[in-house]
Design a protein around this motif. Structure first.
Motif, short mmCIF file in Angstrom:
data_model
loop_
_atom_site.label_atom_id
_atom_site.label_comp_id
_atom_site.label_asym_id
_atom_site.label_seq_id
_atom_site.Cartn_x
_atom_site.Cartn_y
_atom_site.Cartn_z
N SER A 190 -6.38 -3.64 5.91
CA SER A 190 -6.11 -3.71 4.48
C SER A 190 -6.53 -2.41 3.81
CB SER A 190 -6.86 -4.89 3.86
OG SER A 190 -8.25 -4.74 4.06
N THR A 191 -7.48 -1.71 4.45
CA THR A 191 -7.86 -0.36 4.07
C THR A 191 -8.02 0.41 5.37
OG1 THR A 191 -10.21 -0.92 4.10
CG2 THR A 191 -9.07 -1.10 2.00
N GLN A 249 0.83 -1.20 0.00
CA GLN A 249 0.00 0.00 0.00
C GLN A 249 0.86 1.25 0.00
OE1 GLN A 249 -2.35 -1.01 3.55
NE2 GLN A 249 -4.18 -0.77 2.30
N LYS A 285 -4.77 9.85 0.97
CA LYS A 285 -5.29 8.78 0.12
C LYS A 285 -4.48 7.51 0.34
CE LYS A 285 -7.31 11.59 -3.60
NZ LYS A 285 -7.07 12.92 -3.01
N GLN A 339 -7.94 3.20 -2.82
CA GLN A 339 -8.72 2.42 -1.88
C GLN A 339 -9.58 3.28 -0.97
OE1 GLN A 339 -5.46 0.24 -0.05
NE2 GLN A 339 -5.81 -1.52 -1.37
N LYS A 340 -9.01 4.35 -0.43
CA LYS A 340 -9.75 5.22 0.47
C LYS A 340 -9.26 6.65 0.35
CE LYS A 340 -12.43 2.24 2.55
NZ LYS A 340 -13.89 2.33 2.50
N ASP A 347 -4.85 1.16 -7.76
CA ASP A 347 -6.23 1.52 -7.46
C ASP A 347 -6.30 2.36 -6.18
OD1 ASP A 347 -7.08 0.10 -9.66
OD2 ASP A 347 -7.59 -1.71 -8.51
N TRP A 374 -3.61 3.86 -1.47
CA TRP A 374 -3.57 3.24 -2.79
C TRP A 374 -3.05 1.81 -2.71
CZ3 TRP A 374 -4.76 7.00 -6.63
CH2 TRP A 374 -4.62 8.33 -6.24
N ASP A 375 -3.49 0.98 -3.65
CA ASP A 375 -2.92 -0.34 -3.84
C ASP A 375 -1.64 -0.18 -4.67
OD1 ASP A 375 -2.38 -2.90 -5.35
OD2 ASP A 375 -4.07 -3.59 -4.14
N THR A 407 -1.74 -2.50 -8.11
CA THR A 407 -2.67 -2.15 -9.19
C THR A 407 -2.77 -0.65 -9.43
OG1 THR A 407 -4.58 -1.98 -7.71
CG2 THR A 407 -4.04 -4.17 -8.60
#
Length: 422
Positions: free
Chosen positions: A346-347, A294, A305, A315-316, A313, A307-308, A311
């Motif tokens: 994980s988030t 992350q 923020k 996340q939050k 992406d 992020w993954d 990927t």
């Protein structure tokens, strides 16, 4: 006596009271002298969420005639690792050390001959490094305030300073387009790293201290061998100044944040661009989770923020957090920021009490809680810079003042929620 004091009170705070009348019981009282009858009669009416306010001058006369603290604009402020001290640097050529709890001035560090643009505490909090427009870095004892060493070698103003993870090295970035490596104990110059074509804005050591990443106004990140000083790679891709650089825990990746509103992920070995993460504001801070899966970013918009890292992406998003530093705890359960701790799984953990609290930040003449302006600063107190740790915010002003506020965000959060419902 009362009429005279009331007249002074109204003259001092007329614009505030005319535009924001509810600020009479916060800003107007706080920014009146200690001996003001208006202040003494109403200090018990200050909002409960203002746990601590800065000390002001004793009388209206002293308030008008003197300014304690710096005599020039405050350029940078930083909390010590344990949060007990504050260091501020100024255009008056000095660094001042303050007690973060009482706000008392502990030491004034004099020695620079031009404005001081950067300050940093060592990882153990025992040393302070300062960078200046006089082209030097100075090392100070954080307890006694004694000058330990003056590091000379840059041919331009020093913009950034950073300690290595073990505190044994210092890296400095300068307008002379170079990074210099110094021995933090002896002050000896170890290496000069040349390769940027414009000012160096950010420097970071890899977790093992073997590599250095530098971010520049030339829109690139350079990777260096911290032992030999050799340039390993130049990472190109940003379209604006690079403000932040950080290594992944295993040293294999680098994340960079830029005023172009992006975070870019790079392979630290090959220099290849792996991902571009688009933000909604200028990115000022980036951090990897301990497992490298992350990435957290801080932005001027103001948000944090998550992020993954694989990927890319999003996340939050946590709104209302204007952060200058981000770091995951070693177990990956918390995100340590200059605003305090945020619980992470994980988030972002939506059930954690930290999640419900917004961050403090400064914009214009207001101290904000999340998106809500809560405390108005007088027009003659123009914010220049600020730093935050948990509920405490310290602001450096153009007039040379350094003021600290302790704001109970838990209490303030309830007030803001109740106001929204009414």
């Amino acid at each position: 006596m009362f009429v005279q004091d009331a007249t002074r009170f109204l003259l001092r705070h007329y614009s505030t009271l005319a535009t924001w009348p509810l600020q009479i019981y916060s800003s107007a009282i706080v920014f009146s002298p200690q001996s003001s009858l208006a202040r003494m009669d109403n200090v018990d009416k200050l909002p409960a969420w203002l746990k601590k306010v800065p000390q002001m001058e004793d009388s209206w006369t002293s308030l008008i005639q003197t300014l304690s603290g710096h005599s020039g604009p405050v350029m940078a402020v930083a909390f010590s690792p344990d949060g007990r001290q504050i260091a501020s640097s100024s255009g008056d050529h000095t660094i001042k050390l303050w007690d973060a709890t009482t706000g008392d001035l502990q030491k004034t560090l004099s020695g620079h001959s031009y404005l001081v643009t950067a300050v940093a505490f060592s990882p153990d909090g025992r040393q302070i490094a300062s960078g200046s427009g006089d082209r030097t870095i100075k090392l100070w004892d954080a307890t006694t305030g004694d000058l330990q060493k003056t590091l000379r070698g840059h041919s331009g103003p020093v913009e950034a300073v950073a300690f290595s993870p073990d505190g044994r090295q210092i890296a400095s970035g300068s307008f002379d387009h170079t990074i210099k490596l110094w021995d933090a104990t002896t002050g000896d110059l170890q290496k000069t790293l040349s390769g940027h074509s414009y000012w160096v804005e950010a420097v970071a050591f890899s977790p093992d201290g073997r590599q250095i990443a530098s971010g520049s106004f030339d829109q690139t990140i350079n990777l260096w061998d911290a032992t030999t000083g050799d340039l390993q790679k130049t990472l190109s891709g940003h379209s604006n100044w690079v403000e932040a650089v950080v290594f992944s825990p295993d040293g294999r990746q680098i994340a960079s944040g830029s005023l172009d509103h992006t975070i870019k992920l790079w392979d630290a070995t090959t220099g290849d661009l792996q991902k571009t993460l688009s933000d909604s504001g200028s990115v000022t801070a980036v951090a990897f989770s301990p497992d490298g899966r992350q990435i957290a970013s801080g932005s001027f918009d103001p948000t944090i923020k998550l992020w993954d890292a694989t990927t890319g992406d999003l996340q939050k998003t946590l709104s209302g957090h204007s952060v200058s530093s981000l770091k995951f705890s070693t177990d990956g359960r918390h995100l340590a920021t200059n605003l305090g701790l945020i619980k992470v799984k994980s988030t972002i953990d939506m059930q954690s009490p930290e999640f419900g609290l917004k961050g403090l930040w400064v914009k214009g003449q207001w101290i904000y809680y999340g998106e809500v302006p809560v405390f108005l600063l007088p027009s003659d107190f123009l914010p220049r810079c600020y730093d935050i740790t948990g509920d405490q915010i310290t602001i450096g002003f153009e007039n040379g003042r350094v003021l600290s506020f302790d704001i109970n965000r838990q209490s303030l959060n309830s007030v803001v929620k109740n106001s929204a419902l009414s």
